[in-house]
Design a protein around this motif. Structure first.
Motif, PDB file in Angstrom:
ATOM      1  N   HIS A   1       0.722  -1.438  -0.100  1.00 33.98           N
ATOM      2  CA  HIS A   1       0.079  -0.071  -0.003  1.00 33.98           C
ATOM      3  C   HIS A   1       0.860   1.278   0.025  1.00 33.98           C
TER       4      HIS A   1
ATOM      5  N   GLU B   1      -0.466   7.438   8.317  1.00 34.24           N
ATOM      6  CA  GLU B   1      -1.363   6.741   8.735  1.00 34.24           C
ATOM      7  C   GLU B   1      -0.975   6.333   9.951  1.00 34.24           C
TER       8      GLU B   1
ATOM      9  N   HIS C   1       4.090   0.156   2.158  1.00 33.33           N
ATOM     10  CA  HIS C   1       4.389  -0.955   3.269  1.00 33.33           C
ATOM     11  C   HIS C   1       3.339  -2.194   2.825  1.00 33.33           C
TER      12      HIS C   1
HETATM   13 FE   LIG Z   1      -0.926   2.512   3.948  1.00 31.80          FE
END
Ligand SMILES: [Fe+2]
Length: 106
Positions: free
Chosen positions: A23, A29, A70
């Motif tokens: 991703h 995040e 990641h």
């Molecule tokens: Fe992410």
């Protein structure tokens, strides 16, 4: 399941085995590991060059920077709470350098 409060997205998720794709983040995040364990391979978002491998155990908190990709691996089903700021112009502000990719400086 996601709770939405204006631009705040709070997403409890379950993770098991290897997540199918890397991703690529377009914003920071925040991860809070709720149960079991996830191992994250973290690489540069643009080049794919490895940057880190982290192991998150219950209670661990991580701020995933805006300039990474990641992929996670969980040996058994685990619970992860993800928080994101969904403000629409954030990707542009990170790309321009207006905002630092890391939300915390130690
Ligand atoms: Fe992410």
């Amino acid at each position: 399941m996601t709770s939405v409060c204006q631009q705040s997205l709070f997403c409890p998720t379950t993770e098991e085995f290897v997540l199918p794709v890397f991703h690529g983040n377009d914003r920071v995040e925040w991860f809070l590991q709720l149960s079991d364990q996830i191992i994250w391979d973290i690489a540069d978002k643009d080049t794919g060059e490895p940057r880190a491998r982290i192991t998150m155990n219950p209670g661990d908190v991580a701020a995933m920077p805006a300039d990474i990709r990641h992929k996670g691996f969980s040996q058994k089903r685990s619970m992860l709470l993800v928080w994101e700021n969904a403000t629409p112009d954030l990707p542009k502000r990170y790309e321009s350098g207006e905002l630092p990719a890391n939300p915390i400086q130690f």
